[in-house]
Motif scaffolding. Structure first.
Motif, PDB file in Angstrom:
ATOM      1  N   GLY A  13       0.801  -1.223   0.000  1.00  0.00           N
ATOM      2  CA  GLY A  13       0.000   0.000   0.000  1.00  0.00           C
ATOM      3  C   GLY A  13       0.831   1.268   0.000  1.00  0.00           C
ATOM      4  N   GLU A  14       1.842   1.333  -0.869  1.00  0.00           N
ATOM      5  CA  GLU A  14       2.741   2.490  -0.873  1.00  0.00           C
ATOM      6  C   GLU A  14       2.000   3.788  -1.137  1.00  0.00           C
ATOM      7  OE1 GLU A  14       5.898   1.641  -3.583  1.00  0.00           O
ATOM      8  OE2 GLU A  14       6.633  -0.055  -2.390  1.00  0.00           O
ATOM      9  N   ARG A  15       1.030   3.761  -2.047  1.00  0.00           N
ATOM     10  CA  ARG A  15       0.280   4.986  -2.360  1.00  0.00           C
ATOM     11  C   ARG A  15      -0.785   5.292  -1.307  1.00  0.00           C
ATOM     12  NH1 ARG A  15      -1.127   3.724  -8.542  1.00  0.00           N
ATOM     13  NH2 ARG A  15      -0.870   1.603  -7.784  1.00  0.00           N
ATOM     14  N   LEU A 179      -8.255  -0.931  -5.235  1.00  0.00           N
ATOM     15  CA  LEU A 179      -7.934   0.127  -4.292  1.00  0.00           C
ATOM     16  C   LEU A 179      -6.435   0.394  -4.292  1.00  0.00           C
ATOM     17  CD1 LEU A 179      -8.703   1.888  -1.846  1.00  0.00           C
ATOM     18  CD2 LEU A 179      -8.609  -0.158  -0.462  1.00  0.00           C
ATOM     19  N   ASN A 180      -6.047   1.568  -4.798  1.00  0.00           N
ATOM     20  CA  ASN A 180      -4.626   1.912  -4.842  1.00  0.00           C
ATOM     21  C   ASN A 180      -4.298   3.232  -4.159  1.00  0.00           C
ATOM     22  OD1 ASN A 180      -3.547  -0.342  -6.410  1.00  0.00           O
ATOM     23  ND2 ASN A 180      -4.820   0.462  -8.061  1.00  0.00           N
ATOM     24  N   THR A 181      -5.269   4.143  -4.086  1.00  0.00           N
ATOM     25  CA  THR A 181      -5.009   5.474  -3.562  1.00  0.00           C
ATOM     26  C   THR A 181      -6.083   5.844  -2.534  1.00  0.00           C
ATOM     27  OG1 THR A 181      -6.396   6.596  -5.199  1.00  0.00           O
ATOM     28  CG2 THR A 181      -4.092   6.160  -5.831  1.00  0.00           C
ATOM     29  N   PRO A 182      -5.836   6.879  -1.727  1.00  0.00           N
ATOM     30  CA  PRO A 182      -6.895   7.337  -0.814  1.00  0.00           C
ATOM     31  C   PRO A 182      -8.182   7.709  -1.552  1.00  0.00           C
ATOM     32  CG  PRO A 182      -4.789   8.260  -0.153  1.00  0.00           C
ATOM     33  CD  PRO A 182      -4.555   7.575  -1.476  1.00  0.00           C
ATOM     34  N   ALA A 183      -8.057   8.272  -2.744  1.00  0.00           N
ATOM     35  CA  ALA A 183      -9.258   8.621  -3.514  1.00  0.00           C
ATOM     36  C   ALA A 183     -10.047   7.364  -3.892  1.00  0.00           C
ATOM     37  CB  ALA A 183      -8.878   9.404  -4.763  1.00  0.00           C
ATOM     38  N   ASP A 184      -9.333   6.291  -4.242  1.00  0.00           N
ATOM     39  CA  ASP A 184     -10.008   5.023  -4.538  1.00  0.00           C
ATOM     40  C   ASP A 184     -10.766   4.526  -3.316  1.00  0.00           C
ATOM     41  OD1 ASP A 184      -8.868   4.967  -7.085  1.00  0.00           O
ATOM     42  OD2 ASP A 184      -7.222   3.645  -6.475  1.00  0.00           O
ATOM     43  N   VAL A 186     -12.060   6.202  -0.844  1.00  0.00           N
ATOM     44  CA  VAL A 186     -13.261   7.001  -0.619  1.00  0.00           C
ATOM     45  C   VAL A 186     -14.340   6.647  -1.649  1.00  0.00           C
ATOM     46  CG1 VAL A 186     -14.192   9.345  -0.656  1.00  0.00           C
ATOM     47  CG2 VAL A 186     -12.022   8.880   0.503  1.00  0.00           C
ATOM     48  N   ALA A 187     -13.945   6.537  -2.923  1.00  0.00           N
ATOM     49  CA  ALA A 187     -14.924   6.254  -3.975  1.00  0.00           C
ATOM     50  C   ALA A 187     -15.550   4.875  -3.804  1.00  0.00           C
ATOM     51  CB  ALA A 187     -14.249   6.355  -5.342  1.00  0.00           C
ATOM     52  N   LEU A 188     -14.740   3.879  -3.481  1.00  0.00           N
ATOM     53  CA  LEU A 188     -15.271   2.532  -3.328  1.00  0.00           C
ATOM     54  C   LEU A 188     -16.128   2.408  -2.077  1.00  0.00           C
ATOM     55  CD1 LEU A 188     -12.180   0.443  -4.482  1.00  0.00           C
ATOM     56  CD2 LEU A 188     -14.293   0.855  -5.739  1.00  0.00           C
ATOM     57  N   ALA A 189     -15.734   3.100  -1.021  1.00  0.00           N
ATOM     58  CA  ALA A 189     -16.541   3.088   0.193  1.00  0.00           C
ATOM     59  C   ALA A 189     -17.888   3.760  -0.061  1.00  0.00           C
ATOM     60  CB  ALA A 189     -15.800   3.782   1.329  1.00  0.00           C
ATOM     61  N   ARG A 190     -17.882   4.832  -0.830  1.00  0.00           N
ATOM     62  CA  ARG A 190     -19.138   5.510  -1.168  1.00  0.00           C
ATOM     63  C   ARG A 190     -20.032   4.566  -1.979  1.00  0.00           C
ATOM     64  NH1 ARG A 190     -17.162   9.841  -3.768  1.00  0.00           N
ATOM     65  NH2 ARG A 190     -16.886  10.944  -1.794  1.00  0.00           N
TER      66      ARG A 190
END
Length: 197
Positions: A13-15, A179-184, A186-190
């Motif tokens: 999870g580097e990113r 899931l690779n980034t914090p934005a991912d 948030v989007a997947l959780a939404r």
């Protein structure tokens, strides 16, 4: 025929700030638990590729450290599973692999990929123009033979060498979104109707 399920959970999870993706909580469950709930349908004990170094004791399955003679990454986890299964695998046995960061893995993932192996030695998941080489099925004897002859540096290369075929899903939303980034996150959780934890 025995179907062996492998969850590729070695990503660091580097990113995401050096967080183990497998242990991220998503909708009340870790990503590993979510993925394991689908992969258990394969019917055999789960294998979990845990990355380089000593394997942690996760309750979701038998953890395997990466094969040391391979490049880091998912191919090292697939090679570790092939080496683990080789002594006991039958001629018709199958390995189904999946990335742990696939929270919306479809319930028909394993059976559809396994069915595709009537036509080829390997198959991989696709959605629209996107394809997912870590989410794949492999005839174990063919995979073992390939790994003895060559050391493919990625699942994509191994699939190509085995003449793999795509298995396409047509759901409106991508079931293999990962899931690779914090934005991912948030989007997947939404999409799941839950806040990331």
């Amino acid at each position: 025929m025995t179907i062996h399920a492998l969850i590729l959970a070695g990503g660091r999870g580097e990113r995401l700030g050096q967080v183990r993706k497998a242990l991220l909580r998503f909708g009340g469950m870790t990503l590993l638990e979510r993925t394991a709930s689908i992969m258990r349908q394969a019917g055999s004990p789960l294998l979990v590729a845990s990355g380089p170094g000593p394997a942690p004791a996760w309750p979701q399955g038998m953890c395997l450290p990466d094969a040391e003679h391979f490049h880091l990454g998912p191919m090292a986890g697939i090679a570790a599973a092939a080496a683990h299964l080789r002594p006991t695998a039958g001629a018709d046995d199958i390995l189904v692999s999946v990335a742990v960061d696939t929270p919306f893995l479809p319930t028909d993932f394993c059976p559809r990929l396994v069915a595709a192996l009537e036509q080829a030695d390997a198959a991989f998941a696709a959605w629209g123009d996107d394809f997912y080489p870590t989410n794949a099925a492999w005839r174990i004897p063919a995979l073992v033979a390939l790994l003895e002859q060559a050391k493919p540096d990625s699942p994509r290369q191994a699939l190509r060498q085995l003449g793999a075929i795509p298995v396409t899903w047509t759901e409106p939303a991508n079931p293999f979104a990962n899931l690779n980034t914090p934005a991912d996150l948030v989007a997947l959780a939404r999409r799941a109707g839950a806040r990331p934890e």
